[in-house]
Design an enzyme around this catalytic site. Sequence first.
Site, mmCIF file in Angstrom:
data_model
loop_
_atom_site.group_PDB
_atom_site.id
_atom_site.type_symbol
_atom_site.label_atom_id
_atom_site.label_comp_id
_atom_site.label_asym_id
_atom_site.label_seq_id
_atom_site.Cartn_x
_atom_site.Cartn_y
_atom_site.Cartn_z
ATOM 1 N N ARG A 92 50.824 47.549 38.557
ATOM 2 C CA ARG A 92 49.781 46.937 39.400
ATOM 3 C C ARG A 92 50.415 46.648 40.754
ATOM 4 O O ARG A 92 51.033 45.612 40.952
ATOM 5 C CB ARG A 92 49.258 45.622 38.791
ATOM 6 C CG ARG A 92 48.831 45.642 37.349
ATOM 7 C CD ARG A 92 47.424 46.073 37.030
ATOM 8 N NE ARG A 92 46.363 45.744 37.926
ATOM 9 C CZ ARG A 92 45.449 44.771 37.730
ATOM 10 N NH1 ARG A 92 45.542 43.965 36.701
ATOM 11 N NH2 ARG A 92 44.439 44.628 38.561
ATOM 12 N N ASP A 228 46.015 37.549 45.628
ATOM 13 C CA ASP A 228 47.027 38.411 45.023
ATOM 14 C C ASP A 228 48.150 38.692 46.012
ATOM 15 O O ASP A 228 49.295 38.854 45.624
ATOM 16 C CB ASP A 228 46.383 39.709 44.553
ATOM 17 C CG ASP A 228 45.614 39.514 43.263
ATOM 18 O OD1 ASP A 228 46.204 39.723 42.196
ATOM 19 O OD2 ASP A 228 44.435 39.113 43.327
ATOM 20 N N ASN A 238 42.541 39.898 47.476
ATOM 21 C CA ASN A 238 42.202 39.246 46.210
ATOM 22 C C ASN A 238 41.167 40.095 45.478
ATOM 23 O O ASN A 238 40.729 41.136 45.974
ATOM 24 C CB ASN A 238 41.679 37.822 46.469
ATOM 25 C CG ASN A 238 41.625 36.994 45.191
ATOM 26 O OD1 ASN A 238 42.577 36.996 44.402
ATOM 27 N ND2 ASN A 238 40.534 36.292 44.969
#
Length: 327
Positions: A92, A228, A238
């Site tokens: 990720r 994030d 985000n």
Amino acid sequence: MSTPVLADSVRLTDDGVEILDRRVFPEQRVWVHCGGVEDVAKAIEDMVTQSSGPYFAALWAMVLAAREAAHLEPAAARAHLDAAGERLIATRRTNNHLRKAVAAALSDVDGQAGEELVATVLAGARAGDERYRSRSAALGRHTADLLPDGATVLTHCWADLYLVELVRAAADKNVSYICTETRPYRQGARLTAETLAEMGVDTTLITDGMGAAVLAEGTVDALVTAADRVTMDGHVINKIGTLGLAVAAAAFDVPFHAMVQAPDRLAPTAADVPIEYRDGREIVDRPGIRGHYPAFDITPPRFVTTVVTDRGPFDPRRLAGYYQEVP
């Protein structure tokens, strides 16, 4: 105030890493056993865990990698650890937690082998775990300081330990929370709402399409989300849907506070952050219909009131101050 279930959802065991499956929580509490690094990587990719969950999963996965490499000579062991770290980081890429987790686990690795190597990586992982939790607590306190007594907070997606620590820090302010469902994985409905209710605070769930209308009612005191990643020029990355809420909040004079432990010095601008696109079939899987699924969006700094860090709040256009305050 009790510790909610999701605050401790990744655990190292003698034979692997156990990860609470957030895809079926709260209806089921299923722990997925990962016997090696590749199992952990697949669990992260498959959304068994999200938000800060991958950070903790990567910490403990690096311990598994050290166990796997314990029989190797130092150079080969280090190569094995580096490869494991690269595999985990690749799962990720938008969120930089994984990079930080790998760096924490390997921080003191320098030529060790055997059980000494395992102990060194384990100590680094434990320190990374403690540091993340303490910084999240500081972040929660700084965010709580921005909220008036009796505030109503709108949030989006699952802010994980950031939200948990905010709720704890604001316990004496009688804050109520409104959370969006957060399609398509519904983290807000399944994770955020469940945790807020578990912690005993006033909780309302709305669909994603209701956010602007709720902000227009004039009853929301702040939009508060995790980030994030935050770039050095103040862009907030985000969960998809954050941008729309931020624009609506600006239109109705509601402050938007984005929580992140620290802005990312390796991301000067939004162009430096890779945005993850997931398989469109996670939205729709029917003939003749194409699903489009960017997992994150980018909110420009003009729609962000405050970037709240573990060192306090910052104007999104003055984030360099974060690194100037403390050597």
